[in-house]
Design an enzyme around this catalytic site. Structure first.
Site, short mmCIF file in Angstrom:
data_model
loop_
_atom_site.label_atom_id
_atom_site.label_comp_id
_atom_site.label_asym_id
_atom_site.label_seq_id
_atom_site.Cartn_x
_atom_site.Cartn_y
_atom_site.Cartn_z
NE ARG A 1 -19.10 -55.70 4.93
CZ ARG A 1 -18.74 -55.53 3.68
NH1 ARG A 1 -18.98 -54.38 3.09
NH2 ARG A 1 -18.14 -56.47 3.00
CD GLU B 1 -15.77 -49.68 -1.45
OE1 GLU B 1 -16.01 -50.86 -1.16
OE2 GLU B 1 -14.66 -49.28 -1.87
CB CYS C 1 -21.74 -52.75 -7.37
SG CYS C 1 -20.35 -52.04 -6.46
NE ARG D 1 -18.36 -59.78 -4.70
CZ ARG D 1 -19.52 -60.20 -5.21
NH1 ARG D 1 -19.51 -61.12 -6.17
NH2 ARG D 1 -20.66 -59.72 -4.78
CG ASN E 1 -22.68 -54.43 1.05
OD1 ASN E 1 -23.85 -54.12 0.91
ND2 ASN E 1 -22.15 -55.49 0.47
CG ASP E 2 -17.05 -51.52 2.98
OD1 ASP E 2 -17.11 -51.93 4.15
OD2 ASP E 2 -16.35 -52.06 2.12
CG HIS F 1 -20.43 -66.25 4.53
ND1 HIS F 1 -19.35 -66.95 4.98
CD2 HIS F 1 -19.96 -65.46 3.53
CE1 HIS F 1 -18.28 -66.60 4.30
NE2 HIS F 1 -18.63 -65.69 3.42
#
Length: 546
Positions: free
Chosen positions: A443, A409, A480, A283, A432-433, A183
Site C-alpha cells: 500500500r 485486516e 475504521c 491508536r 487499508n490492510d 502521509h
C-alpha cells in the site's frame, strides 16, 4: 484528456496547475577541505535547525499531522543517524555529502522493509533536503509562490509542506507518487484539501494548464470543457449543503454511529465538536514508539485516562499495540532479516513468543477504564482466524476488559468471519490492510496505487462476508480504515452490513450528510450493484448513476 489516480475524499475543484520546484542537486563527492570537527559541528547544527523547524510546525497543528511532524523532528535527531554522519565526515566527506549519504542509506533500508517503514522513506528524503538547505544557507525547496489560486502538482509532498499549505492559494493537490494511506493523503484529508494521489505520469501537467480535479472519481481532466466545469460546480454546490452535527443516521432513521480515529487526548475536543459519537480507533503506538523501554503500567494508565476522560458515557475502541518487524521497537525483539515484514511478526503476532508487553497494556487499559465513565472496548490487530481470536479475547477478559473484539485486516478473517464472531464481541474492518492483502500490492508503493482501492469488488465481497456474519450473530461490524471517510463508499459499506464507521474527524460532516440521503434498503440495493461490478471504476459508477 483524463488521467486516473486515487482520490482523497470526494471534493471537486478546477484551476491552473503549478509544479513543485525541483529538489536541491545532489552534493558533490569531493574530499572535505576543512577539519572533521568543523564539518561535524556544521552538520549537527543543521540537523538541530531542521528538527527545530519541524517542531515549530508541529506546535501549530493537531491530530495526525502533528504526530507526523513530531516523528520527523525525532528522526532528524536520531543518534544512529548522527553517528553515521560523523563517521562519513571522518572518512573525508563534507557535511553536505555526509548528510546526503546517511539519509540515502537509511532510505534504502526502509524501502527494503516495505509497509509502514517504507512510508518513512519519503520523509527521510525531505529531511535530507531541509538539512542540506540549512548547510548551504538557501531556502528549503517548498510550495511555489503565487498571487492567484492554483492546483499543486508534485511527485509527493513532505509532511511539513502539506501542513504549511496556504488554503487561500492552494485549491487542490495532484501527486504522481503515494497512495490513499500515504502521509500526503492523510494530511490532505486532515486539511480537507481536494487531492488525487498516485496519478503516475504528470508530465502533461505543465504550469498554467487548466485542470478539473475530481477526488470522488479519482480523476484529473486536462483542459476540461465548459460542460465539465459546470457539472463540477453543481456537484460542489451540493456538497456545501451539510446536515447539522448530530448522530449518524440513514434517511429512514437507521442509526449508523460515526466515530473518530484518534491518537491522543488533545485531538478529542475537535472530534467532539465535529460530531464524533465516540472513538472507533484509538491508536496506542505513540506511547511506545522511540522508547528505549516498554512504558510501565502506571505510565500507560495515566496516558489512557487522559483520553478516556474526554469521552464520558461514549464508546472508545482501543487497538492494542500494532507493532512488529515493520514498526520496530527497541524493547520488542524481532528477526531483522524478515524478507517481507508486511507479512511478518506484526500486530498480535509480535507477541507469540512473549506476551508480557501485551498483558501489561491490557492491565493498564482495564485500570484506566475502571476509573473513567467511557465505554472502553479493546481490539487486536492482524487476526487471522478463530484460534487467534480466542487467545486474545480470553486474555482480555482474564485481565479485566469486558468487551473484546478483533480487527479484520487479512482475507482469512473475512472468510472465517462467522467463526470469529462466534467468539469476539465485535469486528472492526481495517480496509487499508485488507485492500493491500487482498490485491497483493504494497500500500506504500506509488506505482501500484491503483490497486490500493477499497472500491475493488474483491474487497467489497470480503466486507460483505463480514457484514453477513455480523448480521447473523447480532454483533457489531465497524470500519475504521480510510474507506469510512469516503462518503459515497460509506453508503456501500452500510449496505454490505457495516453498522458503524470511524474516520478522521474532518470527514464526519460529509459522511453524515451522504448517509442521510439513503435508506437502508437503498444502500443495500447500491451495494449489491457494486458487488456485481468488474472494476473499482464500475463500482463507483453505481453511485454516480444513483
Amino acid at each position: 484528456m483524463r488521467v486516473q489516480g486515487v482520490g482523497v475524499g470526494r471534493g471537486v475543484v478546477t484551476g491552473p496547475v503549478l509544479r513543485m520546484p525541483e529538489p536541491l542537486p545532489e552534493p558533490s563527492d569531493r574530499p572535505r577541505s576543512n577539519t572533521a570537527a568543523w564539518e561535524s559541528s556544521r552538520a549537527e547544527a543543521a540537523l538541530r535547525e531542521t528538527a527545530h523547524d519541524l517542531s515549530q510546525h508541529a506546535e501549530h497543528t493537531t491530530g495526525e499531522a502533528r504526530a507526523v511532524l513530531e516523528a520527523q523532528a525525532q528522526m532528524a535527531q536520531d543518534p544512529s543517524l548522527l553517528t553515521d554522519v560523523r563517521s562519513r565526515i571522518a572518512a573525508q566527506k563534507t557535511a553536505e555529502r555526509a548528510i546526503f549519504e546517511a539519509f540515502h542509506t537509511f532510505q534504502q533500508m526502509l524501502l527494503s522493509m516495505g509497509g509502514y517503514m517504507a512510508e518513512r522513506a519519503s520523509d527521510l528524503g525531505d529531511l535530507s533536503q531541509r538539512t542540506i538547505a540549512h548547510l548551504r544557507g538557501v531556502p528549503v525547496p517548498g510550495i511555489p509562490d503565487s498571487d492567484t489560486p492554483f492546483i499543486l502538482v508534485a511527485h509527493d509532498l513532505a509532511p511539513a509542506d502539506t501542513v504549511g499549505l496556504d488554503l487561500e492559494r492552494v485549491l487542490g493537490l495532484i501527486t504522481s507518487g503515494g497512495g490513499p494511506t500515504s502521509h500526503t493523503a492523510i494530511l490532505a484529508r486532515a486539511k480537507a484539501l481536494v487531492a488525487v494521489v498516485g496519478v503516475g505520469d504528470v508530465a502533461a501537467l505543465v504550469d498554467g494548464t487548466e485542470v478539473l480535479l475530481d477526488a470522488a472519481e479519482g480523476t484529473v481532466t486536462i483542459d476540461p470543457s465548459p460542460e465539465d466545469v459546470q457539472t463540477a460546480r453543481r456537484r460542489l454546490g451540493r456538497r456545501r449543503s451539510k446536515v447539522p452535527v448530530g448522530p449518524g443516521t440513514l434517511a429512514d432513521d437507521t442509526p449508523i454511529p460515526l466515530l473518530a480515529n484518534i491518537t491522543r487526548a488533545d485531538e478529542a475536543p475537535a472530534a467532539r465538536e465535529l460530531g464524533a459519537e465516540g472513538v472507533g480507533l484509538l491508536r496506542t503506538e505513540l506511547l511506545f514508539l522511540d522508547a528505549e523501554r516498554a512504558p510501565s503500567i502506571a505510565e500507560q494508565v495515566e496516558h489512557y485516562q487522559r483520553i478516556f476522560e474526554e469521552f464520558p458515557g461514549r464508546r472508545v475502541i482501543v487497538r492494542t499495540l500494532d507493532a512488529g518487524a515493520d514498526k520496530p521497537l527497541a524493547f520488542l525483539p524481532v528477526d531483522a532479516a524478515e524478507p517481507n515484514p508486511a507479512l511478518g511478526m506484526r500486530g498480535l503476532r509480535a507477541f507469540r513468543g512473549d506476551d508480557s508487553i501485551l498483558r501489561d497494556q491490557l492491565r493498564a487499559l482495564a485500570i484506566a477504564a475502571d476509573s473513567c465513565r467511557a465505554d472502553v472496548r479493546v481490539m487486536a490487530p492482524m487476526i487471522a482466524d478463530a484460534a487467534e481470536t480466542a487467545r486474545f479475547v480470553l486474555l482480555a477478559r482474564e485481565l479485566g476488559l469486558g468487551t473484546a473484539g478483533v480487527m479484520a485486516e487479512v482475507p482469512s478473517a473475512a472468510l472465517l468471519a462467522a467463526q470469529i464472531l462466534g467468539i469476539a464481541d465485535f469486528v472492526s474492518i481495517g480496509t487499508n490492510d485488507l485492500t493491500q492483502y487482498t490485491l497483493a500490492a504494497d500500500r506504500q508503493l506509488g506505482a501500484l496505487a491503483d490497486y490500493q482501492d477499497p472500491w475493488h469488488p474483491a474487497v467489497l465481497r470480503l466486507v460483505r462476508m463480514i457484514g453477513d456474519a455480523g448480521g447473523q450473530s447480532g454483533k457489531p461490524v465497524g470500519v475504521c480504515g480510510e474507506a469510512a471517510a469516503d462518503p459515497l463508499l460509506a453508503v456501500i459499506l452500510v449496505g454490505l452490513g457495516v453498522t458503524s464507521l470511524s474516520m478522521a474527524p474532518e470527514a464526519l460532516a460529509d459522511v453524515r450528510t451522504e448517509l442521510r440521503q439513503h435508506t437502508l434498503e437503498h444502500a443495500r440495493l447500491l451495494a449489491s450493484r457494486a458487488l456485481a461490478a468488474a472494476t473499482p471504476a464500475e463500482a463507483r459508477l453505481v453511485m454516480a448513476e444513483a
